[in-house]
Design a protein around this motif. Structure first.
Motif, PDB file in Angstrom:
ATOM      1  N   GLN A 164      -7.096   1.373   6.656  1.00 24.46           N
ATOM      2  CA  GLN A 164      -5.849   1.530   5.898  1.00 24.46           C
ATOM      3  C   GLN A 164      -4.937   2.548   6.565  1.00 24.46           C
ATOM      4  O   GLN A 164      -5.362   3.640   6.932  1.00 24.46           O
ATOM      5  CB  GLN A 164      -6.172   1.974   4.463  1.00 24.46           C
ATOM      6  CG  GLN A 164      -5.036   1.782   3.469  1.00 24.46           C
ATOM      7  CD  GLN A 164      -3.993   2.890   3.508  1.00 24.46           C
ATOM      8  OE1 GLN A 164      -4.328   4.058   3.699  1.00 24.46           O
ATOM      9  NE2 GLN A 164      -2.731   2.526   3.336  1.00 24.46           N
ATOM     10  N   VAL A 184      -3.238   3.649  -3.053  1.00 22.03           N
ATOM     11  CA  VAL A 184      -4.537   3.325  -2.474  1.00 22.03           C
ATOM     12  C   VAL A 184      -5.555   4.374  -2.894  1.00 22.03           C
ATOM     13  O   VAL A 184      -5.201   5.481  -3.286  1.00 22.03           O
ATOM     14  CB  VAL A 184      -4.455   3.250  -0.933  1.00 22.03           C
ATOM     15  CG1 VAL A 184      -3.472   2.176  -0.496  1.00 22.03           C
ATOM     16  CG2 VAL A 184      -4.074   4.594  -0.333  1.00 22.03           C
ATOM     17  N   GLU A 190       0.829  -1.206   0.000  1.00 17.81           N
ATOM     18  CA  GLU A 190       0.000   0.000   0.000  1.00 17.81           C
ATOM     19  C   GLU A 190       0.863   1.255   0.000  1.00 17.81           C
ATOM     20  O   GLU A 190       1.860   1.335   0.717  1.00 17.81           O
ATOM     21  CB  GLU A 190      -0.886   0.027   1.250  1.00 17.81           C
ATOM     22  CG  GLU A 190      -1.903  -1.083   1.328  1.00 17.81           C
ATOM     23  CD  GLU A 190      -2.677  -1.064   2.639  1.00 17.81           C
ATOM     24  OE1 GLU A 190      -3.836  -1.490   2.643  1.00 17.81           O
ATOM     25  OE2 GLU A 190      -2.107  -0.613   3.663  1.00 17.81           O
ATOM     26  N   CYS A 219      -1.430  -5.351   3.156  1.00 19.16           N
ATOM     27  CA  CYS A 219      -2.567  -4.431   3.226  1.00 19.16           C
ATOM     28  C   CYS A 219      -3.093  -4.329   4.655  1.00 19.16           C
ATOM     29  O   CYS A 219      -2.852  -5.197   5.498  1.00 19.16           O
ATOM     30  CB  CYS A 219      -3.688  -4.863   2.276  1.00 19.16           C
ATOM     31  SG  CYS A 219      -4.328  -6.509   2.606  1.00 19.16           S
ATOM     32  N   GLY A 264      -9.182   1.672  -0.140  1.00 18.28           N
ATOM     33  CA  GLY A 264      -7.963   0.938   0.206  1.00 18.28           C
ATOM     34  C   GLY A 264      -7.188   0.485  -1.019  1.00 18.28           C
ATOM     35  O   GLY A 264      -7.140   1.175  -2.040  1.00 18.28           O
TER      36      GLY A 264
END
Length: 488
Positions: free
Chosen positions: A265, A241, A218, A260, A245
């Motif tokens: 997030q 992202v 991410e 992740c 997310g």
């Protein structure tokens, strides 16, 4: 041969063979290793852009615990002597030679004499420390906490056994807790107890053989998890992202793993939708990809229903490695995390633990098991959730009120967790906003510090767990003034 560019100078990605001798003394091992590396820079044996050996290689050469080398590299990175390039090695940073020759230290050194009060520089008091990752430990019930530690202290020392079989009391308690709070059907034998999320990441990287392979990560994302993977040789491939997310459509078949934080997030605060969760698990199973689910603060949700953990989705047992931690629900001082590896990976995790030398504290594990078994943790979570919800509401309302006139400024990530993000328009220097706010006593973290790629996201990550409702307006006012100062 792979090359990289540091300070616009191409460097060949070949680690330097260090004739390193760690000085003896009473100082912690990490300090002594860091000092020895700084000395090599000072002598000119290490230059800007030179790659340091992997932590495993250097630990073997020095015949020391690998954890000490990892901590030394972290210390050097925090002080600016080295930089960890995603997908590459840890390298000597630009300016490190100048700092070394000026006898700068990688850590603070106690002064030989105490400076008289009249000579000290006046420092403005901190109004609020909003850096994320800090739960309010004052909310822990003292009687329950003392009772748990008394039981842990009175227990006989563990008789030993394999690493996978360690801490049976905590594994049994967590199996019930995770089934009740996160919908994960797990038996104690599947749980592995480790000393923190970074340790779990390192163990997974070794067990899954991620050295030299791509890991979709991410972006922005949790920098410490990213660094733990890089330390084990993984190549980080940043994946931007969005409001839901990490997008599974951006994964590629050559990704060996994907990291992740679907429950909340980090840092932007998005909650991954059910459809996207199912798509991610199906995609991972189809190509044999490992999914690393970091559920760092999944216990805290406000005004929204719980979403299933990736591990609990059909097919999750085969590809998802679930990581949870006591850091947010109680205290980072416990140094406890739990890992549920995918079924095919479980046998190799024990070997990886032995190779990495990771082990959790027995007394901490017994204390947490007691807090779970006697219901104290359940009561604590209910109490803290009410408190955090009120603090979040007061802080978010205050931010919106004081920033209503600024176009493009949004408060996001408010549905779960212990932090929110004040998102700033592209082009605003969030590090300058952080600096301006800190001058007035409010500490935050810039979103840009969590970026690995060239993303344009900017904002402030603000943890509100320790922010009393009575001071939310004052703190929001300081932040608003800092944003206007930079915008103007």
């Amino acid at each position: 041969m792979e090359t990289s560019i540091v300070d616009d100078v191409p460097r060949v990605a070949t680690p330097v063979n260090l004739p390193l001798t760690v000085p003896s003394g009473s100082a912690p091992l990490r300090h002594r290793i860091a000092e020895a590396i700084v000395e090599q820079i000072r002598l000119g044996r290490l230059g800007i852009g030179d790659a340091l050996p992997s932590s495993r290689t250097l630990a073997a050469e020095l015949r020391v615990a690998r954890g000490g080398v990892v901590e030394a590299y972290d210390e050097l990175a925090a002080s600016g002597f080295v930089v960890a390039v995603p997908g590459s090695a840890t390298r000597i940073a630009p300016g490190a030679d100048v700092a070394a020759r000026a006898h700068a230290q990688s850590h603070s050194v106690e002064p030989a004499t105490v400076v008289p009060p009249r000579q000290r520089t006046r420092v403005e008091p901190v109004i609020a420390d909003l850096r994320p990752g800090r739960p309010d430990t004052s909310l822990i019930a003292e009687s329950a906490w003392r009772r748990a530690w008394r039981r842990a202290a009175s227990a006989a020392p563990a008789a030993g056994g394999s690493d996978l079989a360690a801490h049976p009391e905590l594994r049994s308690a967590l199996a019930v807790h995770l089934r009740r709070t996160r919908g994960i059907d797990v038996v104690p034998e599947e749980l592995v107890i480790l000393p923190g999320v970074a340790a779990a990441m390192r163990v997974l990287a070794v067990a899954a053989g991620l050295d030299g392979r791509d890991v979709a990560f991410e972006d922005p994302g949790y920098h410490r998890a990213r660094r733990a993977l890089v330390t084990e040789g993984a190549r980080i491939r940043p994946v931007p992202v969005d409001s839901d997310g990490l997008p599974p459509r951006l994964l590629v078949d050559t990704d060996a793993a994907v990291y992740c934080t679907p429950a909340h997030q980090y840092p932007m605060g998005a909650r991954m939708s059910v459809a996207r969760r199912a798509e991610l698990v199906a995609r991972a199973n189809a190509v044999g990809m490992l999914v690393i689910e970091d559920d760092y603060d999944g216990e805290f949700r406000y005004d929204v229903s719980a979403l299933p953990a990736l591990r609990s989705i059909d097919g999750g047992r085969e590809c998802v490695a679930y990581i949870g931690t006591a850091s947010k629900i109680l205290s980072p001082m416990l140094r406890l995390a739990w890992l549920i590896p995918p079924d095919p990976l479980h046998p190799r995790v024990g070997e990886a633990i032995a190779e990495c030398g990771e082990s959790a504290n027995e007394m901490s594990a017994l204390a947490l098991a007691t807090l779970i078994d006697d219901g104290s943790l359940t009561r604590h979570l209910a109490r803290t959730a009410r408190t955090y919800r009120a603090r979040r509401a007061a802080f978010v309302d205050a931010l919106r009120l004081r920033l209503a006139d600024l176009e493009g400024v949004q408060v996001v990530g408010i549905e779960a967790g212990l932090h929110v993000v004040l998102r700033l328009p592209t082009g605003i220097d969030d590090t300058a906003v952080v600096a301006a706010a800190e001058q007035c006593g409010v500490r935050t973290t810039p979103v840009s510090a969590q970026l690995a790629g060239a993303g344009g996201l900017r904002g402030l990550v603000c943890g509100y767990a320790c922010l009393p409702e009575s001071t939310a307006g004052e703190v929001a006012g300081v932040i608003a003034d800092a944003v206007r100062q930079v915008v103007d």
